[in-house]
Design an enzyme around this catalytic site. Structure first.
Site, short mmCIF file in Angstrom:
data_model
loop_
_atom_site.label_atom_id
_atom_site.label_comp_id
_atom_site.label_asym_id
_atom_site.label_seq_id
_atom_site.Cartn_x
_atom_site.Cartn_y
_atom_site.Cartn_z
N GLY A 1 -18.75 67.53 141.77
CA GLY A 1 -19.48 68.79 141.56
C GLY A 1 -20.83 68.83 142.27
O GLY A 1 -21.62 69.75 142.08
N GLY B 1 -10.80 77.07 142.54
CA GLY B 1 -11.94 77.51 141.71
C GLY B 1 -13.23 76.84 142.12
O GLY B 1 -13.25 75.93 142.96
N LYS C 1 -24.71 76.12 144.57
CA LYS C 1 -23.70 75.12 144.97
C LYS C 1 -24.31 73.73 144.80
O LYS C 1 -25.41 73.49 145.30
CB LYS C 1 -23.35 75.38 146.43
N ASP D 1 -18.96 80.13 153.31
CA ASP D 1 -18.63 78.71 153.32
C ASP D 1 -18.91 78.05 154.66
O ASP D 1 -18.06 78.01 155.55
CB ASP D 1 -17.18 78.44 152.88
N ARG E 1 -12.57 86.34 146.91
CA ARG E 1 -11.89 85.84 148.11
C ARG E 1 -10.42 86.25 148.07
O ARG E 1 -9.90 86.59 147.00
CB ARG E 1 -11.91 84.29 148.12
N GLY F 1 -15.53 74.33 142.04
CA GLY F 1 -15.57 72.96 141.53
C GLY F 1 -16.96 72.37 141.60
O GLY F 1 -17.24 71.33 141.01
N ARG F 2 -17.82 73.00 142.37
CA ARG F 2 -19.20 72.47 142.46
C ARG F 2 -20.18 73.62 142.67
O ARG F 2 -21.20 73.47 143.31
CB ARG F 2 -19.32 71.49 143.62
N ASP G 1 -9.29 80.61 150.55
CA ASP G 1 -10.32 80.54 149.51
C ASP G 1 -11.72 80.69 150.09
O ASP G 1 -12.70 80.80 149.34
CB ASP G 1 -10.21 79.23 148.70
N ASN G 2 -11.83 80.70 151.41
CA ASN G 2 -13.13 80.91 152.04
C ASN G 2 -13.17 82.26 152.78
O ASN G 2 -14.02 82.48 153.62
CB ASN G 2 -13.43 79.80 153.04
P1 AMP Z 1 -14.56 73.95 150.29
O1 AMP Z 1 -13.98 72.98 151.25
O2 AMP Z 1 -16.03 73.80 150.10
O3 AMP Z 1 -14.15 75.35 150.54
O4 AMP Z 1 -13.95 73.54 148.86
C1 AMP Z 1 -12.61 73.65 148.54
C2 AMP Z 1 -12.42 73.40 147.07
O5 AMP Z 1 -12.83 72.07 146.74
C3 AMP Z 1 -13.21 74.32 146.15
O6 AMP Z 1 -12.42 74.54 145.01
C4 AMP Z 1 -14.43 73.51 145.85
O7 AMP Z 1 -15.05 73.90 144.65
C5 AMP Z 1 -13.84 72.11 145.72
N1 AMP Z 1 -14.85 71.07 146.00
C6 AMP Z 1 -15.40 70.76 147.18
N2 AMP Z 1 -16.28 69.75 147.04
C7 AMP Z 1 -16.32 69.42 145.74
C8 AMP Z 1 -17.03 68.45 144.95
N3 AMP Z 1 -17.91 67.62 145.50
N4 AMP Z 1 -16.79 68.43 143.63
C9 AMP Z 1 -15.90 69.26 143.06
N5 AMP Z 1 -15.19 70.19 143.74
C10 AMP Z 1 -15.39 70.28 145.06
MG MG Z 2 -15.07 77.04 149.89
#
Ligand code: AMP
Ligand code: MG
Length: 489
Positions: free
Chosen positions: A121, A85, A108, A258, A178, A87-88, A248-249
């Site tokens: 986040g 989901g 973001k 992403d 996605r 997360g940020r 997820d990307n």
């Molecule tokens: P990503 O590597 O950006 O595709 O992120 C993979 C997952 O990790 C997703 O669910 C993001 O929302 C979560 N995520 C990445 N960085 C953070 C962060 N700094 N705080 C909270 N969730 C994160």
């Molecule tokens: Mg991502």
């Protein structure tokens, strides 16, 4: 502006969670994509006002509806994680552009959401600027991608390995649905939600598919497969390595999404990876088509119950759709690389010639972008003078002579004039790509408060195919080479 909230309002509440982000201590616009703002019906003057800044940094909508964090799962480096989901990040809603197309507006770095797990986040300035530059460069190259609307510094310091300035990137995409969104529901056995999502996706992204067509999910899968065969070909044609092709990307819209540890090839190497966390080279340059198919297979698994009530027939249908990925990819790849070498007509020996050329530049450790642009130069195209092309390889220059002979021989089948060929080749082989070392230099200066390198690189990246002598096309000096990129979360 025409701002809707279909994803939040038309879909059941288990698809997303409303979040009201806290205001940032001192939000400042660092970059605002004014041409894109106009296209989206947003007034740049308003975006720079206090209200506009609250819209871009907190998702504060004029109608006071809350932005939402979208729910999704995903295979990360092959391991299934049932709940990821946003997360940020937050979905503010959908904007309808002046041409009537609908785009998600996503922020973001806005802070904690119910999906933040152990994270904060937040997003650091460096990765936000990287996403801005690379996504806009991809757009200028003509490759389907999410786009960057703005980068805002928050005035906060965030904790990573070192303290870093915090930022928010506002981006737009046709959709943020996605493969992982489908997996989120499929993993729970919630077929009803998978179907709701599939119908929503069709309505939003594939208007030519009829919602009352009993074969609509076959059509959806066929379209998505085709779009990704085309997308990954375009990535390969400019030397792009996504770096984190987790499900997820991986979008249903067929857009690049992403920009974490992504990078562009300098020296051509099919097994090249940059991402520090990709220790097993799962997402190497040349493995991307195979991974795209793997991800499409995960999507197919989610859709199986919708394809046919009988499981065996569903599997058979799925196979025949996925089977088309290879032929589509092969067809698209050969076409695009044929154009890169200046051939307009098809020839059955092209694949052999292209592979030989790539093998030669691999052995000679040539810079991918530079050698293709040099093959597209006046000297090479108009005067058959390959001296500069030879200079692009560090050893075995004789092999370039062999390639030249093959190319000259192959050109006998062509009817275009050399001048036309020159124009076409320059429009296919970019002079400028967002090279890793340039991005690192931009980020390093920006982190110290100097944004002028960001603005000059951004300006140059808008015209990747134009001739010029700004120096942004030069491969890195040995001491500038970037070996690793990081997720930057
Ligand atoms: P990503 O590597 O950006 O595709 O992120 C993979 C997952 O990790 C997703 O669910 C993001 O929302 C979560 N995520 C990445 N960085 C953070 C962060 N700094 N705080 C909270 N969730 C994160
Ligand atoms: Mg991502």
């Amino acid at each position: 502006m025409l701002l809707s909230h279909h994803y939040a309002q038309d879909l059941p509440s288990n698809f997303s969670s409303p979040v009201t982000p806290k205001p940032s201590p001192n939000p400042q616009i660092i970059a605002l994509n004014e041409p894109l703002a106009y296209e989206l019906g947003l007034d740049p003057h308003w975006l720079r006002s206090d209200e506009g800044i609250a819209f871009l940094s907190q998702g504060k909508r004029p109608d006071h509806l809350s932005p939402v964090a979208m729910a999704y799962a995903g295979h990360q480096f092959g391991q299934f994680v049932p709940s990821l989901g946003d997360g940020r990040a937050l979905l503010v809603g959908e904007l309808t552009s002046k041409t009537g197309e609908m785009f998600d507006l996503h922020l973001k770095g806005t802070g904690l959401t119910p999906f933040s797990r152990g994270g904060d986040g937040k997003c650091a300035l460096g990765p936000a600027l990287r996403e801005y530059l690379v996504s806009e460069a991809m757009h200028a190259l003509g490759i389907p991608t999410s786009r960057a609307l703005a980068v805002i510094t928050t005035g906060e310091t965030i904790e990573r390995e070192t303290p870093l300035p915090g930022a928010i990137i506002a981006r737009v995409a046709r959709s943020h649905i996605r493969v992982g969104t489908f997996q989120y529901f499929a993993a729970k056995g919630d077929i009803k939600s998978v179907q709701t999502l599939a119908d929503f996706t069709i309505q939003r992204l594939f208007p030519t598919i009829q919602l009352d067509d009993p074969k609509r999910y076959h059509a959806l899968l066929t379209e998505v497969t085709q779009r990704h065969a085309s997308l990954v070909t375009q990535w390969l044609s400019v030397g792009f390595i996504h770096g984190v092709m987790n499900t997820d990307n991986f979008t249903l819209s067929g857009e690049t999404l992403d920009y974490g540890p992504c990078a562009f090839l300098d020296v051509y190497d099919p097994m090249k990876t940059f991402s520090f966390i990709d220790q097993h080279k799962r997402y190497a340059y040349g493995k991307q088509p195979q991974i795209a198919l793997w991800n499409l297979s995960r999507l197919t698994e989610c859709l199986l119950p919708l394809l046919n009530e009988d499981e065996d027939s569903a599997i058979q249908d799925a196979h025949s759709i996925l089977h088309k990925f290879d032929s589509s990819f092969h067809h698209e790849w050969t076409n695009l690389f044929r154009h890169k070498l200046g051939f307009e007509k098809k020839d059955e020996k092209d694949l052999q010639l292209l592979e030989h050329f790539l093998e030669t530049i691999h052995k000679g450790k040539a810079d991918f972008t530079q050698i293709f642009r040099t093959v597209s130069s006046e000297n090479a195209v108009l005067h058959n003078d390959y001296r500069n092309v030879r200079e692009c390889v560090s050893s075995n220059q004789g092999y370039i002579d062999l390639c030249q002979t093959e190319i000259m021989h192959r050109l006998e089948n062509e009817t275009r004039s050399p001048a036309e060929r020159l124009r076409a080749m320059k429009a296919t082989n970019p002079r400028i790509i967002p090279r890793n070392h340039l991005i690192e230099q931009v980020i390093s200066a920006a982190t110290k408060g100097d944004f002028s390198p960001f603005h000059s690189l951004h300006a140059a990246l808008k015209h990747p195919y134009a001739d010029g002598n700004d120096g942004f096309d030069a491969p890195p000096h040995p001491n500038e080479i970037v070996e690793h990129t990081y997720c930057g979360t």
